[in-house]
Design an enzyme around this catalytic site. Structure first.
Site, short mmCIF file in Angstrom:
data_model
loop_
_atom_site.label_atom_id
_atom_site.label_comp_id
_atom_site.label_asym_id
_atom_site.label_seq_id
_atom_site.Cartn_x
_atom_site.Cartn_y
_atom_site.Cartn_z
N ARG A 1 0.80 -1.22 0.00
CA ARG A 1 0.00 0.00 0.00
C ARG A 1 0.84 1.27 0.00
O ARG A 1 0.59 2.18 -0.80
CB ARG A 1 -0.92 0.05 1.23
CG ARG A 1 -2.23 -0.64 1.05
CD ARG A 1 -2.71 -1.20 2.37
NE ARG A 1 -1.81 -2.26 2.76
CZ ARG A 1 -1.97 -3.53 2.39
NH1 ARG A 1 -3.01 -3.89 1.71
NH2 ARG A 1 -1.09 -4.45 2.73
N THR A 2 1.80 1.36 0.91
CA THR A 2 2.53 2.63 1.04
C THR A 2 3.27 2.93 -0.26
O THR A 2 3.18 4.04 -0.80
CB THR A 2 3.49 2.58 2.24
OG1 THR A 2 2.75 2.18 3.39
CG2 THR A 2 4.12 3.93 2.50
N HIS B 1 5.47 6.01 11.50
CA HIS B 1 4.94 5.89 10.14
C HIS B 1 3.99 7.09 9.97
O HIS B 1 2.78 6.95 9.96
CB HIS B 1 4.20 4.56 10.02
CG HIS B 1 3.90 4.14 8.61
ND1 HIS B 1 3.99 4.98 7.53
CD2 HIS B 1 3.48 2.94 8.11
CE1 HIS B 1 3.64 4.32 6.43
NE2 HIS B 1 3.34 3.08 6.75
N LYS C 1 25.86 -3.86 -2.87
CA LYS C 1 27.32 -3.75 -3.02
C LYS C 1 27.95 -3.05 -1.83
O LYS C 1 29.14 -2.76 -1.83
CB LYS C 1 27.64 -2.96 -4.29
CG LYS C 1 27.08 -3.56 -5.56
CD LYS C 1 27.50 -2.69 -6.74
CE LYS C 1 26.74 -3.09 -8.00
NZ LYS C 1 26.95 -2.09 -9.07
N ARG D 1 11.50 3.92 3.23
CA ARG D 1 11.15 2.95 4.28
C ARG D 1 12.40 2.16 4.61
O ARG D 1 13.09 1.67 3.70
CB ARG D 1 10.04 2.00 3.81
CG ARG D 1 9.81 0.86 4.80
CD ARG D 1 8.59 0.05 4.52
NE ARG D 1 7.39 0.81 4.83
CZ ARG D 1 6.16 0.28 4.78
NH1 ARG D 1 6.00 -0.99 4.45
NH2 ARG D 1 5.10 1.01 5.08
C1 NCD Z 1 2.01 -1.08 8.20
C2 NCD Z 1 3.50 -0.88 8.29
O1 NCD Z 1 4.24 -1.11 7.33
O2 NCD Z 1 3.92 -0.45 9.36
N1 NCD Z 1 1.55 -1.23 6.89
C3 NCD Z 1 1.30 -0.11 6.13
O3 NCD Z 1 2.18 0.68 5.86
N2 NCD Z 1 0.04 0.11 5.74
C4 NCD Z 1 1.46 -2.09 9.14
C5 NCD Z 1 1.98 -3.50 9.09
O4 NCD Z 1 2.91 -3.84 8.37
O5 NCD Z 1 1.41 -4.31 9.82
#
Ligand code: NCD
Length: 327
Positions: A76-77, A154, A105, A126
């Site tokens: 999703r993100t 997040h 590398k 991320r």
């Molecule tokens: C979450 C995350 O990555 O922290 N997912 C997301 O970004 N929607 C929650 C999860 O991984 O459980």
């Protein structure tokens, strides 16, 4: 012609919006936001929703480039950021698999960031380490957006979570929000609990003992004068909650897999449990779900998690436009 304007600044085309407070900013933690910031970004997200519904896309960010760098899995993100940039007419350098980049590398995070910012205008990151996006932001000249830093924060998820609560229930003040599941490792919970402190809310944290909310987050929430309660029993709170925010037990964060097995199915939200809930309330989840919400609930009008994930795209469109000075 008399040339007395040499050296003075001229505005060509539309000037960047400097007044939103977002232009050129890193988005690292929800602690940087004020209530006014949220009101502003929610308003822009409403406009983005209207654009997408009416015409699908705009060219607001035409010519701009986003680098999307994911050192941890994401559906999703990452895809909502890519869709957000695409729908605003910009383009994306997607590095969803750092295994295939020079990270393999031995390239350091600062060097990877310095590389990408020479091609892109904004970087979404991320990373498994808490504080990674802060480190990246120190080295970067371009805005860094934290898309999850290990068990830290997040922030863009918390923005879309609050935007969803507001869209579903019409307000945030006065609500009782319960968060259930892995409150220890769930970074979405850490950001959401902190962000909710800007509003007049009550919070209940529901988890088994080993997955309780970290003390630093709990202390911050208490220091803001919020009424909080902790329990391990979801039945304790269900009748009184306006928002039930369910989370996945984060298997990848456990050092001891036996411990994960012991708590992984601790909570399952079922239709029977919801019989005891208010008629007007919402069930949310950042997703992905494993077993913690029964599929039988998906068609219940209170199940907001699929609408929530759609909202993520509008919020990320708003953030990208704001950070790039176009909103
Ligand atoms: C979450 C995350 O990555 O922290 N997912 C997301 O970004 N929607 C929650 C999860 O991984 O459980």
């Amino acid at each position: 012609m008399e040339n007395d304007s040499v050296g003075s600044m001229k505005t060509v085309g539309l000037a960047p919006n400097l007044s939103s407070g977002f232009y050129g900013q890193d988005i690292i933690s929800v602690l940087q936001f004020s209530r006014d910031n949220l009101t502003y970004i929610f308003g822009v997200a409403d406009e983005m929703r209207a654009i997408v519904r009416r015409v699908g896309a705009s060219d607001l960010l035409k010519g701009h480039v986003l680098a999307c760098v994911f050192y941890e899995p994401s559906t999703r993100t990452s895809s909502s950021f890519i869709a957000a940039m695409s729908r605003l007419g910009g383009t994306v350098i997607p590095i969803n698999e750092v295994r295939y980049s020079s990270v393999t590398k031995g390239e350091s995070l600062p060097d990877t960031i310095r590389t990408l910012e020479s091609y892109a205008d904004v970087i979404v990151l991320r990373h498994p380490d808490v504080g990674a996006s802060e480190v990246a932001a120190e080295y970067a000249r371009k805005p860094i957006i934290n898309a999850g830093d290990g068990v830290g924060e997040h922030p863009t998820q918390a923005l879309l979570d609050l935007y969803t609560i507001r869209a579903e229930l019409g307000q945030i003040d006065g609500l009782h929000v319960a968060m259930v599941g892995d409150l220890r490792y769930g970074r979405t919970v850490h950001s959401l609990a902190r962000l909710l402190c800007l509003y007049d809310v009550r919070m209940t944290f529901i988890s088994p003992e080993i997955l309780r909310l970290p003390l630093d987050v709990m202390n911050e929430v208490k220091a803001k004068g919020k009424e909080v309660r902790e329990t391990y029993d979801v039945h304790d709170a269900i009748a009184d909650v306006d928002v039930l925010y369910v989370t996945r037990v984060q298997r990848e964060r456990f050092a001891d897999q036996a411990q994960y097995e012991a708590v992984k199915d601790y909570y399952v939200i079922t239709p029977e449990l919801l019989e005891g809930a208010k008629k007007k309330m919402v069930i949310m989840h950042p997703l992905p779900r494993v077993n913690e919400i029964s599929y039988a609930i998906d068609d219940d009008s209170r199940a907001a998690y699929f609408r929530q994930m759609e909202n993520g795209m509008y919020i990320r469109m708003a953030l990208l436009a704001a950070v790039l000075g176009k909103a």
